[in-house]
Design a protein around this motif. Structure first.
Motif, PDB file in Angstrom:
ATOM      1  N   THR A   1      43.237  41.180  37.696  1.00  0.00           N
ATOM      2  CA  THR A   1      42.448  42.354  37.317  1.00  0.00           C
ATOM      3  C   THR A   1      41.236  42.000  36.453  1.00  0.00           C
ATOM      4  N   GLY A   2      41.210  40.791  35.915  1.00  0.00           N
ATOM      5  CA  GLY A   2      40.147  40.386  34.985  1.00  0.00           C
ATOM      6  C   GLY A   2      40.420  40.816  33.553  1.00  0.00           C
ATOM      7  N   GLU A   3      41.459  41.632  33.331  1.00  0.00           N
ATOM      8  CA  GLU A   3      41.677  42.179  31.989  1.00  0.00           C
ATOM      9  C   GLU A   3      41.925  41.078  30.950  1.00  0.00           C
ATOM     10  N   ALA A   4      41.327  41.271  29.767  1.00  0.00           N
ATOM     11  CA  ALA A   4      41.593  40.377  28.631  1.00  0.00           C
ATOM     12  C   ALA A   4      42.889  40.870  27.999  1.00  0.00           C
ATOM     13  N   VAL A   5      44.002  40.271  28.375  1.00  0.00           N
ATOM     14  CA  VAL A   5      45.281  40.818  27.928  1.00  0.00           C
ATOM     15  C   VAL A   5      45.694  40.315  26.545  1.00  0.00           C
ATOM     16  N   ARG A   6      45.117  39.205  26.118  1.00  0.00           N
ATOM     17  CA  ARG A   6      45.421  38.742  24.754  1.00  0.00           C
ATOM     18  C   ARG A   6      44.121  38.374  24.049  1.00  0.00           C
ATOM     19  N   ALA A   7      43.983  38.871  22.856  1.00  0.00           N
ATOM     20  CA  ALA A   7      42.800  38.561  22.039  1.00  0.00           C
ATOM     21  C   ALA A   7      42.772  37.041  21.772  1.00  0.00           C
ATOM     22  N   PRO A   8      41.618  36.497  21.372  1.00  0.00           N
ATOM     23  CA  PRO A   8      40.460  37.177  20.806  1.00  0.00           C
ATOM     24  C   PRO A   8      39.465  37.751  21.816  1.00  0.00           C
ATOM     25  N   ALA A   9      39.577  37.445  23.105  1.00  0.00           N
ATOM     26  CA  ALA A   9      38.673  38.128  24.036  1.00  0.00           C
ATOM     27  C   ALA A   9      39.143  39.571  24.149  1.00  0.00           C
TER      28      ALA A   9
ATOM     29  N   GLU B   1      31.504  40.153  47.572  1.00  0.00           N
ATOM     30  CA  GLU B   1      30.794  40.943  46.557  1.00  0.00           C
ATOM     31  C   GLU B   1      31.634  41.113  45.289  1.00  0.00           C
ATOM     32  N   LYS B   2      30.914  41.430  44.205  1.00  0.00           N
ATOM     33  CA  LYS B   2      31.599  41.692  42.936  1.00  0.00           C
ATOM     34  C   LYS B   2      32.329  43.024  43.059  1.00  0.00           C
ATOM     35  N   LYS B   3      33.557  43.078  42.531  1.00  0.00           N
ATOM     36  CA  LYS B   3      34.331  44.317  42.636  1.00  0.00           C
ATOM     37  C   LYS B   3      33.998  45.242  41.472  1.00  0.00           C
ATOM     38  N   GLU B   4      34.244  46.508  41.682  1.00  0.00           N
ATOM     39  CA  GLU B   4      34.135  47.427  40.561  1.00  0.00           C
ATOM     40  C   GLU B   4      35.277  47.133  39.595  1.00  0.00           C
ATOM     41  N   GLN B   5      35.003  47.222  38.301  1.00  0.00           N
ATOM     42  CA  GLN B   5      36.060  46.928  37.331  1.00  0.00           C
ATOM     43  C   GLN B   5      37.202  47.924  37.504  1.00  0.00           C
ATOM     44  N   PRO B   6      38.380  47.460  37.831  1.00  0.00           N
ATOM     45  CA  PRO B   6      39.465  48.431  38.027  1.00  0.00           C
ATOM     46  C   PRO B   6      39.889  49.048  36.703  1.00  0.00           C
ATOM     47  N   LYS B   7      40.406  50.285  36.778  1.00  0.00           N
ATOM     48  CA  LYS B   7      41.020  50.878  35.578  1.00  0.00           C
ATOM     49  C   LYS B   7      42.404  50.246  35.508  1.00  0.00           C
ATOM     50  N   VAL B   8      42.604  49.346  34.544  1.00  0.00           N
ATOM     51  CA  VAL B   8      43.789  48.497  34.620  1.00  0.00           C
ATOM     52  C   VAL B   8      45.059  49.201  34.180  1.00  0.00           C
ATOM     53  N   ARG B   9      44.937  50.237  33.394  1.00  0.00           N
ATOM     54  CA  ARG B   9      46.164  50.870  32.901  1.00  0.00           C
ATOM     55  C   ARG B   9      46.142  52.362  33.171  1.00  0.00           C
ATOM     56  N   GLU B  10      47.275  52.888  33.517  1.00  0.00           N
ATOM     57  CA  GLU B  10      47.421  54.331  33.711  1.00  0.00           C
ATOM     58  C   GLU B  10      47.881  54.941  32.407  1.00  0.00           C
TER      59      GLU B  10
END
Ligand SMILES: Cc1cc2nc3c(=O)[nH]c(=O)nc-3n(C[C@H](O)[C@H](O)[C@H](O)COP(=O)(O)OP(=O)(O)OC[C@H]3O[C@@H](n4cnc5c(N)ncnc54)[C@H](O)[C@@H]3O)c2cc1C
Ligand code: FES
Length: 512
Positions: free
Chosen positions: A83-91, A111-120
């Protein structure tokens, strides 16, 4: 720091590469047009994400892949490559993702994907009002995570600082050196808070917390109710109890305002005395040497950092700073600060037109104490980061939590831990019921030498040194009863990440 992963010679991923070019569980850096992309293979699936960490731009291909995660080599942020999500900081910001096509045994990045909404949004009743006391690492990460979790209720964030949340570690590094512009310092632009419905109130001092009435009292006498509260009041620099410690040319460093004041004075100063060979004291010494100021460091210990990093690393840090012109006065303490000098206990005098005190910090516990929360050299929290008062959580420099890796209740003063605790507390305020089990991690930067430390070892009975400390290529294992409690390294990023993974796995499988 390591070099960028994607080089002009890296493959053009839009033109296609053989599937076999990426090992299972491995990464391959390349580019699509002007953009640097890294491919990750998991079994027969391939994922394409941005090649650089969204924290400080580290080349992710120099990190490692475990499960669904890419772990950043520099400061251990983790990204979910699906998903690309930064799941652990510091990012905190996600990686861009690209769609990938497989055709005729070859991989093509499209192509680049639209950023998914990672969490409901979580089902069930959410608290209506969440109040966060503190606009630092933990407080900010909590607010950001609440909105990432699609929390729709009210978030009030109270900070007695005049500045919106800043990248505090930068205040003793590039920003103090003068190589980072001030717009790198805020964690987010001002508009972020309004855009995300975060009611950030700066210069707002909280005077009390009433756990029964579920209210916080502000210094101006007004009150704010809460359903859940996060205490993230951090720490403050210890003041020296010696004559002259309050003089105008004596500084401590915690806030952006402190840092601006040091920079302003440094423009005129020729000789600085840094009192204390703490991480912050020595980072300040390095930054001021970069500004060509004469720097003297006064500290009672025989070797800087020995208590945390051991004698060999202590000697190395000393000689590294000496190579850069720092003059140490070890085994010495300051007795008084005069207008143009520091008087040492031994009677020696050091000329100084500026003094920076870096003798450690003290957690800000007043609110927790007056609210009657359980304390133990910090605010006592359980594995879910909840204090002794239900619905009130604590995170960051103030929190003492049960660390499953050392088996001890620990409190640390690390940026990454504060952010991750803020994130975890946020999720738990929404009812996720997740334990905080992250392995502590910190980094420190001295000139061009980064030191990464993972784990926690207050005491050890054996120290294994691999590589060459003086050659700036080493890994040190801190052991007790044969067990590795912590690992420190210089330019051994992958091994440091692997040590973290090993500690995580050991905690899951339990002792023995
Ligand atoms: C110069 C510097 C460099 C550092 N470098 C590193 C590094 O390289 N690596 C690393 O791991 N760690 C580093 N640290 C440590 C790291 O910054 C801290 O561990 C981290 O900031 C702790 O986060 P926190 O949220 O607990 O507290 P803080 O970030 O200190 O935030 C506390 C917040 O609470 C607010 N507050 C306190 N009391 C009240 C009150 N009564 N009412 C309202 N607001 C209140 C403060 O204004 C502040 O906004 C550094 C620290 C400093 C100062
Ligand atoms: S650069 Fe990736 S975590 Fe800092």
């Amino acid at each position: 720091m390591a070099q960028d992963a994607a080089k002009p010679t890296d493959p053009d991923l839009a033109q296609g590469i053989e599937l076999g070019a990426v090992a299972d569980g491995g990464m391959l850096a390349g580019h699509v047009g002007e953009e640097e992309v890294v491919l990750v293979r998991q079994g027969t699936e391939i994922f394409a994400v941005g090649a650089h960490c969204t924290h400080y731009h580290a080349p992710l291909a120099d990190g490692i892949v475990t499960g669904n995660l890419i772990r950043c080599p520099w400061h251990h942020a983790c990204f979910d490559f699906r998903t690309g999500e930064a799941v652990r900081a510091p990012a905190l910001s996600p990686l861009d993702c690209w769609s990938v096509e497989e055709r005729g045994g070859k991989i093509f990045v499209r192509e680049k994907k639209e950023q998914p909404k990672v969490r409901e949004r979580r089902p069930g009743a959410a608290p209506e009002k969440i109040v966060i006391i503190g606009g630092g690492a933990a407080g900010f990460a909590a607010a950001e995570m609440l909105r990432r979790e699609q929390y729709g209720g009210s978030i009030v964030m109270l900070s007695n600082d005049g500045a919106a949340p800043v990248d505090r570690p930068n205040l003793s590094k590039d920003y103090l050196v003068g190589t980072a512009p001030e717009d790198w310092v805020p964690l987010r632009p001002e508009s972020f808070y309004a855009d995300h419905g975060i009611d950030l109130r700066l210069k707002t001092h909280v005077a009390g917390v009433d756990p029964r009435a579920r209210e916080v009292a502000l210094a101006d006498g007004s009150k704010i109710g809460f359903d859940r509260l996060l205490l993230a009041t951090g720490a403050e620099p210890v003041k020296l109890p010696i004559p002259g410690a309050d003089a105008a040319h004596v500084y401590t460093l915690r806030t952006l305002a402190d840092c601006r004041a040091i920079i302003a004075r440094a423009k005129e100063a020729r000789r600085v005395v840094v009192i204390g060979a703490s991480f912050i004291g020595l980072e300040v010494a390095a930054a001021l040497r970069n500004r060509d100021i004469e720097v003297h460091v006064v500290a009672p210990e025989a070797r800087p950092m020995e208590r945390i990093l051991g004698p060999q690393m202590g000697d190395f840090i000393r000689s590294l700073h000496e190579e850069h012109g720092v003059i140490f006065h070890l085994g010495e303490t300051a007795a008084a600060i005069e207008s143009d000098k520091v008087r040492l206990k031994t009677g020696s005098l050091l000329q100084a037109d500026m003094v920076v005190v870096g003798v450690g910090v003290r957690p800000r516990l007043e609110l927790a104490e007056s609210a009657g929360l359980a304390l133990d050299r910090g605010v006592t929290v359980n594995s879910y980061l909840e204090t002794s008062a239900p619905g009130i959580f604590a995170a960051g420099d103030i929190a003492r939590w049960p660390d499953p890796h050392s088996g001890e209740n620990i409190r640390v003063e690390h940026w990454v831990v504060a952010e991750r605790q803020g994130q975890k507390a946020a999720r738990n305020m929404l009812g996720c019921g997740e334990k905080f089990t992250d392995v502590p991690f910190f980094w420190s930067q001295h000139y061009d030498v980064p030191i990464n430390y993972v784990g926690h070892a207050e005491k050890w009975d054996a120290l294994d040194i691999e590589g060459d400390i003086a050659g700036k290529d080493c890994l040190i294992r801190f052991k007790r009863n044969g067990r590795v409690l912590a690992v420190a390294s210089i330019f051994r990023d992958v091994e440091n990440l692997q040590a973290e993974v090993a500690m995580e796995e050991a905690a899951v499988s339990g002792p023995g």
